[in-house]
Scaffold this motif. Structure first.
Motif, PDB file in Angstrom:
ATOM      1  N   LEU A  42       8.225  -9.190 -15.677  1.00 26.24           N
ATOM      2  CA  LEU A  42       6.897  -9.079 -15.085  1.00 26.24           C
ATOM      3  C   LEU A  42       6.772  -7.880 -14.156  1.00 26.24           C
ATOM      4  CD1 LEU A  42       6.076 -12.801 -14.295  1.00 26.24           C
ATOM      5  CD2 LEU A  42       5.110 -11.378 -16.097  1.00 26.24           C
ATOM      6  N   ALA A  43       7.865  -7.447 -13.547  1.00 23.76           N
ATOM      7  CA  ALA A  43       7.809  -6.329 -12.606  1.00 23.76           C
ATOM      8  C   ALA A  43       7.304  -5.068 -13.283  1.00 23.76           C
ATOM      9  CB  ALA A  43       9.185  -6.090 -11.989  1.00 23.76           C
ATOM     10  N   GLY A  44       7.739  -4.789 -14.485  1.00 26.99           N
ATOM     11  CA  GLY A  44       7.274  -3.611 -15.216  1.00 26.99           C
ATOM     12  C   GLY A  44       5.796  -3.690 -15.542  1.00 26.99           C
ATOM     13  N   GLU A  45       5.361  -4.867 -15.967  1.00 29.04           N
ATOM     14  CA  GLU A  45       3.953  -5.042 -16.308  1.00 29.04           C
ATOM     15  C   GLU A  45       3.064  -4.959 -15.073  1.00 29.04           C
ATOM     16  OE1 GLU A  45       3.409  -8.582 -18.613  1.00 29.04           O
ATOM     17  OE2 GLU A  45       5.026  -8.074 -20.001  1.00 29.04           O
ATOM     18  N   ILE A  46       3.518  -5.529 -13.968  1.00 33.25           N
ATOM     19  CA  ILE A  46       2.734  -5.478 -12.729  1.00 33.25           C
ATOM     20  C   ILE A  46       2.648  -4.042 -12.219  1.00 33.25           C
ATOM     21  CG2 ILE A  46       2.736  -6.159 -10.288  1.00 33.25           C
ATOM     22  CD1 ILE A  46       3.853  -8.873 -11.222  1.00 33.25           C
ATOM     23  N   SER A  47       3.735  -3.316 -12.288  1.00 36.55           N
ATOM     24  CA  SER A  47       3.745  -1.933 -11.846  1.00 36.55           C
ATOM     25  C   SER A  47       2.777  -1.094 -12.669  1.00 36.55           C
ATOM     26  CB  SER A  47       5.162  -1.361 -11.949  1.00 36.55           C
ATOM     27  OG  SER A  47       5.176  -0.002 -11.589  1.00 36.55           O
ATOM     28  N   THR A  48       2.788  -1.309 -13.970  1.00 39.77           N
ATOM     29  CA  THR A  48       1.864  -0.575 -14.849  1.00 39.77           C
ATOM     30  C   THR A  48       0.425  -0.933 -14.538  1.00 39.77           C
ATOM     31  OG1 THR A  48       3.548  -0.569 -16.587  1.00 39.77           O
ATOM     32  CG2 THR A  48       1.288  -0.138 -17.271  1.00 39.77           C
ATOM     33  N   GLY A  49       0.142  -2.196 -14.354  1.00 42.88           N
ATOM     34  CA  GLY A  49      -1.213  -2.643 -14.032  1.00 42.88           C
ATOM     35  C   GLY A  49      -1.701  -2.118 -12.702  1.00 42.88           C
ATOM     36  N   MET A  50      -0.830  -2.127 -11.690  1.00 43.47           N
ATOM     37  CA  MET A  50      -1.203  -1.615 -10.378  1.00 43.47           C
ATOM     38  C   MET A  50      -1.452  -0.098 -10.419  1.00 43.47           C
ATOM     39  SD  MET A  50      -1.513  -4.136  -8.325  1.00 43.47           S
ATOM     40  CE  MET A  50      -1.325  -3.588  -6.657  1.00 43.47           C
ATOM     41  N   GLY A  51      -0.637   0.586 -11.197  1.00 47.23           N
ATOM     42  CA  GLY A  51      -0.839   2.032 -11.356  1.00 47.23           C
ATOM     43  C   GLY A  51      -2.154   2.351 -12.031  1.00 47.23           C
ATOM     44  N   ALA A  52      -2.494   1.592 -13.050  1.00 43.16           N
ATOM     45  CA  ALA A  52      -3.766   1.790 -13.757  1.00 43.16           C
ATOM     46  C   ALA A  52      -4.940   1.457 -12.840  1.00 43.16           C
ATOM     47  CB  ALA A  52      -3.817   0.929 -15.006  1.00 43.16           C
ATOM     48  N   ALA A  53      -4.814   0.404 -12.042  1.00 36.96           N
ATOM     49  CA  ALA A  53      -5.889   0.035 -11.121  1.00 36.96           C
ATOM     50  C   ALA A  53      -6.055   1.109 -10.045  1.00 36.96           C
ATOM     51  CB  ALA A  53      -5.598  -1.315 -10.487  1.00 36.96           C
ATOM     52  N   GLY A  54      -4.954   1.666  -9.579  1.00 39.70           N
ATOM     53  CA  GLY A  54      -5.013   2.701  -8.558  1.00 39.70           C
ATOM     54  C   GLY A  54      -5.675   3.972  -9.048  1.00 39.70           C
ATOM     55  N   THR A  55      -5.424   4.337 -10.295  1.00 46.74           N
ATOM     56  CA  THR A  55      -6.050   5.552 -10.826  1.00 46.74           C
ATOM     57  C   THR A  55      -7.512   5.324 -11.176  1.00 46.74           C
ATOM     58  OG1 THR A  55      -5.266   5.037 -13.054  1.00 46.74           O
ATOM     59  CG2 THR A  55      -3.903   6.495 -11.721  1.00 46.74           C
ATOM     60  N   ALA A  56      -7.901   4.077 -11.425  1.00 47.85           N
ATOM     61  CA  ALA A  56      -9.294   3.782 -11.773  1.00 47.85           C
ATOM     62  C   ALA A  56     -10.186   3.713 -10.549  1.00 47.85           C
ATOM     63  CB  ALA A  56      -9.362   2.474 -12.557  1.00 47.85           C
ATOM     64  N   MET A  57      -9.615   3.521  -9.379  1.00 50.63           N
ATOM     65  CA  MET A  57     -10.433   3.400  -8.160  1.00 50.63           C
ATOM     66  C   MET A  57     -10.940   4.785  -7.721  1.00 50.63           C
ATOM     67  SD  MET A  57      -8.447   0.782  -5.723  1.00 50.63           S
ATOM     68  CE  MET A  57      -8.317  -0.931  -6.114  1.00 50.63           C
ATOM     69  N   PRO A  58     -12.171   4.792  -7.206  1.00 49.03           N
ATOM     70  CA  PRO A  58     -12.690   6.085  -6.697  1.00 49.03           C
ATOM     71  C   PRO A  58     -12.011   6.456  -5.387  1.00 49.03           C
ATOM     72  CG  PRO A  58     -14.286   4.344  -6.324  1.00 49.03           C
ATOM     73  CD  PRO A  58     -13.154   3.749  -7.121  1.00 49.03           C
ATOM     74  N   ASN A  59     -11.887   7.760  -5.145  1.00 50.59           N
ATOM     75  CA  ASN A  59     -11.256   8.233  -3.910  1.00 50.59           C
ATOM     76  C   ASN A  59     -12.183   8.194  -2.777  1.00 50.59           C
ATOM     77  OD1 ASN A  59      -8.770   8.538  -5.041  1.00 50.59           O
ATOM     78  ND2 ASN A  59      -9.186  10.611  -5.732  1.00 50.59           N
TER      79      ASN A  59
END
Length: 59
Positions: A42-59
């Motif tokens: 799950l750690a790999g999947e959570i890391s990928t999901g968090m990274g995708a969410a971080g790049t999708a957020m506006p600055n």
């Protein structure tokens, strides 16, 4: 001497006091192993999901 060894062997074979402790030890070791494997997966999947969410957020 042979009778004493035979009686000791028979007494050890019929002594079940430590069996429960061994069973609990095996169950705990299995639970820890499965938990570690699940969290590692799950750690790999959570890391990928968090990274995708971080790049999708506006600055």
């Amino acid at each position: 001497m042979k009778d004493m060894l035979l009686k000791t062997w028979i007494r050890f074979r019929h002594d079940d006091r430590g069996v429960t402790l061994v069973e609990y030890g095996i169950a705990i070791a299995l639970a820890v192993t499965l938990g570690t494997a699940a969290l590692s997966t799950l750690a790999g999947e959570i890391s990928t999901g968090m990274g995708a969410a971080g790049t999708a957020m506006p600055n």
